[in-house]
Design an enzyme around this catalytic site. Sequence first.
Site, mmCIF file in Angstrom:
data_model
loop_
_atom_site.group_PDB
_atom_site.id
_atom_site.type_symbol
_atom_site.label_atom_id
_atom_site.label_comp_id
_atom_site.label_asym_id
_atom_site.label_seq_id
_atom_site.Cartn_x
_atom_site.Cartn_y
_atom_site.Cartn_z
ATOM 1 N N GLU A 110 0.814 -1.216 0.000
ATOM 2 C CA GLU A 110 0.000 0.000 0.000
ATOM 3 C C GLU A 110 0.847 1.265 0.000
ATOM 4 O OE1 GLU A 110 -3.432 2.122 2.776
ATOM 5 O OE2 GLU A 110 -3.279 -0.054 2.733
ATOM 6 N N ASP A 119 3.504 -14.492 11.790
ATOM 7 C CA ASP A 119 2.172 -14.836 11.284
ATOM 8 C C ASP A 119 1.229 -13.643 11.437
ATOM 9 O OD1 ASP A 119 -0.316 -15.883 10.710
ATOM 10 O OD2 ASP A 119 -0.062 -17.687 11.924
#
Length: 438
Positions: A85, A296
């Site tokens: 982004e 994670d």
Amino acid sequence: MIEPISGFSKLTKAEKIDWIATKYTQHPKATKKILSKYWNTDTQLQKLHDEFIENTISNFYLPLGVAPNFLINNRLLSIPMVIEESSVVAAASKAAKFWLDRGGFKTTIIGTEKIGQVHFMYTGDDSKLQKFFTYVHPILLSDSASLTKNMKKRGGGISTIELKNKTEHLKNYYQLHCTFETMDAMGANFINSCLEQFATTLKREAQKFELFSTEEKNIEVVMSILSNYTPNCLVKAEVSCPVNDLKLSKNIDAKDFANKMVQAVAIAKVETYRAVTHNKGIMNGVDAVVLATGNDFRAIEAGVHAYAAKDGTYTSLTHATIENNIFKFWIEIPLALGTIGGLTNLHPLVKLAFEILQKPNAKELMQIVAVAGLAQNFGAISSLVTTGIQEGHMKMHLLNILNQLGATETEKEAIINHFKNNTVSHSAVIDAYEKLKK
């Protein structure tokens, strides 16, 4: 009509690619060319990537950026960030630079406890089960001793095992609620191995327990699994300075800016629609560092958003106050992270990210990630309460639009110069590009 395939995992990589390209894409040759472009020319490195997951056909690249000038507990760091982004790395860097001369970021580890559960069904006398738990508790610990041996050497291991009666929520439902310290490991495999051993011990010892009837001996273990909700694996990051030091530019009054920042956070505390986007901005920073360090991000996302709703309403993860003319901005966030195991020992860029971060332990990484989230939120709210989010975001997005249009380097330079003094929008860029082409 496409038929199901049997034994896909047993095909070679080339065969998998040929099948997916032929069956599911309109231009198989072009598909194969795109996939091969993203293979690593180092065959050993490519083999390593291929073995991270199943049925690999190529690599999917994301940009690795660096946000410099983060002063954290009087230590200067540059933070690696993996994200697609626009404006995220820029906003983090700008916030880091702003706070560099105002004391930097301060962090505190509140807790490092992680949780796992054995979920089971028991149809019998609750008082008997309580007595059985007292009997089996030391056996649970002794049976798992071989699993915890190495972790104990590092200072971790099993902290507590509790029996919880959940029958008011679900008939016959009980659980072993267990807490762990996993030190520098995220600890999923360690925790799950311990839990599965607990389940084996629980079922075996129930068959021997003299107070149980025949029916009560048949404890049914439904599942044994860690929880990604870690409200006691918590870190706090904060910044503060006199209100008069909150001078972002000569066009913004420091006191007005401080009040707007506090109001913006207050809105995110009471308005769920705003809180979700507010916290998403925090996770732009958090996830980018979590990805760069091979952790994670799905587990982190799940745990963080659950924590944001822990009091029954989804609310802001950050807080802001003005007291005695001091502006204070902080975050408390659960982050179960690891610096050993998994990709941290395998992925070359993850290893490099840890080197850039000066090889932090798990607690230090928690602090760095929390700071990245706080910096990102400060940058986002700063824009929202002043110029608006789109001005900076669209300027960072400008290159993406030009690349989509297929602009040459010369055309890019001309259009970038044009928008230095003009508002960027998707339609405005297209208009400028079409005029330039003419």
